[in-house]
Scaffold this motif. Structure first.
Motif, PDB file in Angstrom:
ATOM      1  N   HIS A 122      76.708  48.098  -8.104  1.00  0.00           N
ATOM      2  CA  HIS A 122      76.681  49.537  -7.824  1.00  0.00           C
ATOM      3  C   HIS A 122      77.361  50.184  -9.168  1.00  0.00           C
ATOM      4  N   TYR A 123      77.939  49.454 -10.271  1.00  0.00           N
ATOM      5  CA  TYR A 123      78.237  49.979 -11.412  1.00  0.00           C
ATOM      6  C   TYR A 123      77.617  49.526 -12.755  1.00  0.00           C
ATOM      7  N   THR A 124      77.218  48.158 -12.635  1.00  0.00           N
ATOM      8  CA  THR A 124      76.942  47.478 -13.961  1.00  0.00           C
ATOM      9  C   THR A 124      75.422  46.812 -13.764  1.00  0.00           C
ATOM     10  N   VAL A 125      74.961  46.580 -14.791  1.00  0.00           N
ATOM     11  CA  VAL A 125      73.833  45.722 -14.939  1.00  0.00           C
ATOM     12  C   VAL A 125      74.201  44.352 -16.002  1.00  0.00           C
ATOM     13  N   PRO A 126      73.471  43.539 -15.967  1.00  0.00           N
ATOM     14  CA  PRO A 126      73.719  42.216 -16.784  1.00  0.00           C
ATOM     15  C   PRO A 126      73.361  42.925 -18.391  1.00  0.00           C
ATOM     16  N   TRP A 127      74.341  42.460 -19.190  1.00  0.00           N
ATOM     17  CA  TRP A 127      73.931  42.505 -20.672  1.00  0.00           C
ATOM     18  C   TRP A 127      73.761  41.201 -21.114  1.00  0.00           C
ATOM     19  N   GLN A 128      74.558  40.341 -21.170  1.00  0.00           N
ATOM     20  CA  GLN A 128      74.365  39.032 -21.482  1.00  0.00           C
ATOM     21  C   GLN A 128      75.412  38.120 -20.702  1.00  0.00           C
ATOM     22  N   TRP A 129      75.021  36.621 -20.801  1.00  0.00           N
ATOM     23  CA  TRP A 129      75.924  35.756 -20.361  1.00  0.00           C
ATOM     24  C   TRP A 129      75.919  34.499 -20.918  1.00  0.00           C
ATOM     25  N   GLY A 130      77.000  34.014 -20.868  1.00  0.00           N
ATOM     26  CA  GLY A 130      76.940  32.421 -21.879  1.00  0.00           C
ATOM     27  C   GLY A 130      78.393  31.592 -21.471  1.00  0.00           C
ATOM     28  N   THR A 131      78.632  30.885 -22.300  1.00  0.00           N
ATOM     29  CA  THR A 131      79.863  29.973 -22.082  1.00  0.00           C
ATOM     30  C   THR A 131      80.587  30.092 -23.338  1.00  0.00           C
ATOM     31  N   THR A 132      81.833  29.657 -22.995  1.00  0.00           N
ATOM     32  CA  THR A 132      83.060  29.419 -24.308  1.00  0.00           C
ATOM     33  C   THR A 132      83.281  28.067 -24.418  1.00  0.00           C
ATOM     34  N   GLY A 133      82.986  27.394 -25.316  1.00  0.00           N
ATOM     35  CA  GLY A 133      83.337  25.937 -25.869  1.00  0.00           C
ATOM     36  C   GLY A 133      83.907  25.783 -27.213  1.00  0.00           C
ATOM     37  N   VAL A 134      83.597  24.865 -27.795  1.00  0.00           N
ATOM     38  CA  VAL A 134      83.781  24.645 -29.189  1.00  0.00           C
ATOM     39  C   VAL A 134      82.831  24.311 -29.936  1.00  0.00           C
ATOM     40  N   ALA A 135      82.869  24.623 -31.293  1.00  0.00           N
ATOM     41  CA  ALA A 135      81.937  24.240 -32.338  1.00  0.00           C
ATOM     42  C   ALA A 135      82.500  23.605 -33.477  1.00  0.00           C
ATOM     43  N   VAL A 136      81.923  22.672 -33.795  1.00  0.00           N
ATOM     44  CA  VAL A 136      82.141  21.541 -35.057  1.00  0.00           C
ATOM     45  C   VAL A 136      81.153  21.460 -35.915  1.00  0.00           C
ATOM     46  N   ASN A 137      81.795  21.455 -37.177  1.00  0.00           N
ATOM     47  CA  ASN A 137      80.900  21.314 -38.605  1.00  0.00           C
ATOM     48  C   ASN A 137      80.925  19.514 -38.657  1.00  0.00           C
ATOM     49  N   THR A 138      79.661  19.007 -38.117  1.00  0.00           N
ATOM     50  CA  THR A 138      79.642  17.578 -38.550  1.00  0.00           C
ATOM     51  C   THR A 138      80.012  16.982 -39.763  1.00  0.00           C
ATOM     52  N   THR A 139      79.879  17.758 -40.801  1.00  0.00           N
ATOM     53  CA  THR A 139      80.250  17.063 -42.147  1.00  0.00           C
ATOM     54  C   THR A 139      81.456  16.849 -42.266  1.00  0.00           C
ATOM     55  N   VAL A 140      82.648  17.190 -41.375  1.00  0.00           N
ATOM     56  CA  VAL A 140      83.874  17.120 -41.531  1.00  0.00           C
ATOM     57  C   VAL A 140      84.156  16.506 -40.310  1.00  0.00           C
ATOM     58  N   TYR A 141      83.590  16.468 -39.098  1.00  0.00           N
ATOM     59  CA  TYR A 141      84.282  15.682 -38.148  1.00  0.00           C
ATOM     60  C   TYR A 141      82.954  15.050 -37.360  1.00  0.00           C
ATOM     61  N   LYS A 142      82.862  13.824 -37.121  1.00  0.00           N
ATOM     62  CA  LYS A 142      81.691  13.290 -36.475  1.00  0.00           C
ATOM     63  C   LYS A 142      81.924  12.751 -35.443  1.00  0.00           C
ATOM     64  N   GLY A 143      83.204  12.989 -34.654  1.00  0.00           N
ATOM     65  CA  GLY A 143      83.357  12.588 -33.244  1.00  0.00           C
ATOM     66  C   GLY A 143      82.625  13.218 -32.048  1.00  0.00           C
ATOM     67  N   ASP A 144      83.167  13.073 -30.816  1.00  0.00           N
ATOM     68  CA  ASP A 144      82.554  14.012 -29.889  1.00  0.00           C
ATOM     69  C   ASP A 144      83.090  15.234 -29.784  1.00  0.00           C
ATOM     70  N   PRO A 145      82.227  16.338 -29.758  1.00  0.00           N
ATOM     71  CA  PRO A 145      82.732  17.600 -29.729  1.00  0.00           C
ATOM     72  C   PRO A 145      83.054  18.410 -28.294  1.00  0.00           C
ATOM     73  N   ASN A 146      82.673  17.458 -27.207  1.00  0.00           N
ATOM     74  CA  ASN A 146      82.921  18.105 -25.914  1.00  0.00           C
ATOM     75  C   ASN A 146      84.192  17.699 -25.408  1.00  0.00           C
ATOM     76  N   SER A 147      85.033  18.489 -26.018  1.00  0.00           N
ATOM     77  CA  SER A 147      86.675  18.192 -25.680  1.00  0.00           C
ATOM     78  C   SER A 147      87.172  19.586 -26.235  1.00  0.00           C
ATOM     79  N   SER A 148      88.192  20.052 -25.339  1.00  0.00           N
ATOM     80  CA  SER A 148      89.288  20.960 -25.713  1.00  0.00           C
ATOM     81  C   SER A 148      90.447  20.283 -26.725  1.00  0.00           C
ATOM     82  N   ALA A 149      90.293  19.180 -26.909  1.00  0.00           N
ATOM     83  CA  ALA A 149      91.301  18.465 -27.645  1.00  0.00           C
ATOM     84  C   ALA A 149      90.932  18.869 -29.290  1.00  0.00           C
ATOM     85  N   ILE A 150      89.477  19.420 -29.533  1.00  0.00           N
ATOM     86  CA  ILE A 150      89.322  19.772 -30.614  1.00  0.00           C
ATOM     87  C   ILE A 150      90.207  20.807 -31.456  1.00  0.00           C
ATOM     88  N   PHE A 151      90.587  21.672 -30.418  1.00  0.00           N
ATOM     89  CA  PHE A 151      91.755  22.722 -30.978  1.00  0.00           C
ATOM     90  C   PHE A 151      93.001  22.441 -30.401  1.00  0.00           C
TER      91      PHE A 151
END
Length: 345
Positions: A122-151
């Motif tokens: 009744h009030y809104t329409v979708p603008w965009q949707w997505g996820t919040t995760g972690v990003a990694v530069n693989t030249t610095v870190y080559k391990g598994d990026p799929n963990s909040s342990a990154i931060f």
């Protein structure tokens, strides 16, 4: 102006004919997240409807809410996230514009129609949707990026090379899931674990800041909390950037276009609301910011590089760890705010 009035009549019916004076100024003022609005979308709308559009940026849900609450803002439209939308509605800050009765509402994906944060839309329409995760530069870190342990428990090579976006809801969601809790929990033991993990991790971060795309791509920092579309845009500039979906749990979110209750250009705002529900226009939104949009048929107009992008298309192995980020109770929100205040000291 003839195109404006003709289209308005076809779209919204005879009711608009009695209020065409609102079109006279030919203006629309949009308050949106920074670096989130495609200039080509705005230009197309201006050309089709002879309306001059001004876009003003904000950096967080808190900033937008505070600005509109104080009044005298001059904005017609805003783009709140789902987890704060209830506050906007409950405080009477949004117009019940009934986008569900607009011509292009038929294009909204069924998944995003009867949503908990705006039942029936009744009030809104979708603008965009997505996820919040972690990003990694693989030249610095080559391990598994799929963990909040990154931060939260970073490996030595990432210490003091991490940026955390200062969006309280996302950070708290990730931290609570990391320590084994459920989002919006009022379990004080779980919240203490999350707080302790954040406070212990903060000295290992480089910064707590927005505007991360260019900085991540250039290597100003090497990892951190990131939104999927921002990580995608960084990867387009630097192929060494990868986006990770924390296996402990990550939030799914949606930002939503709404009309502010005291808007001066309501009819033009309704035109724009209907306009962005057209698949080709929703695709323009996504092509710029690189997120999904919630509009059926928009895929046909999307850039080729989005069709298989891992930042946009959640890998099967990671889907189960994601859950929607909704508003917490006021009591829990107060607890979050206390933890956040301690963290930001």
């Amino acid at each position: 102006m003839k195109r404006l009035l003709a289209t308005a009549t076809a779209t919204f019916g005879l009711a608009l004919l009695s209020s065409t004076a609102a079109f006279a100024a030919g203006e629309l003022n949009i308050f949106n997240w920074g670096n989130y609005t495609n200039p080509d979308l705005i230009k197309k709308f201006e050309t089709e409807y002879d309306v001059k559009v001004t876009v003003t940026d904000y950096d967080s849900n808190d900033t937008a809410l505070a600005k509109v609450r104080q009044g005298g803002h001059g904005f017609d439209m805003v783009v709140p996230s789902a987890n704060v939308l209830k506050v906007w509605i409950d405080e009477g800050l949004l117009l019940e514009a009934r986008p569900d009765q607009m011509e292009n509402f038929k294009n909204v994906d069924e998944r995003w129609v009867d949503v908990a944060f705006d039942p029936g839309r009744h009030y809104t329409v979708p603008w965009q949707w997505g996820t919040t995760g972690v990003a990694v530069n693989t030249t610095v870190y080559k391990g598994d990026p799929n963990s909040s342990a990154i931060f939260l428990d970073p490996p030595p090579e990432l210490v003091n090379k991490i940026n955390v976006v200062p969006e309280m809801s996302d950070v708290m969601f990730l931290a609570i899931r990391y320590v084994g809790g459920e989002p919006c929990t009022n379990d004080l033991a779980v919240l203490k674990k999350a707080r302790d993990a954040l406070v212990a991790a903060k000295p290992k971060w480089l910064s707590v800041d927005y505007g991360t795309i260019e900085a991540l791509a250039k290597g100003d920092f090497a990892a951190g909390i990131e939104w999927n579309g921002a990580a995608f845009r960084a990867r387009l500039q630097n192929p060494n950037i990868v986006y990770g979906y924390p296996k402990e749990g990550y939030p799914v979110w949606m930002d939503n276009l709404a009309i502010i209750k005291d808007a001066k250009n309501v009819d033009n705002a309704k035109l724009f609301m209907n306009f962005v529900m057209a698949p080709e226009n929703a695709a323009l939104i996504s092509a710029f910011a690189r997120y999904g949009n919630g509009i059926k048929g928009s895929e046909a107009f999307m850039p080729e590089d989005m069709k298989n992008a891992p930042e946009v298309n959640i890998p099967e192995a990671s889907k189960a760890a994601g859950s929607f980020n909704l508003a917490c109770s006021p009591e829990v929100q107060q607890l979050y705010t206390k933890i956040w205040t301690d963290l930001m000291k």
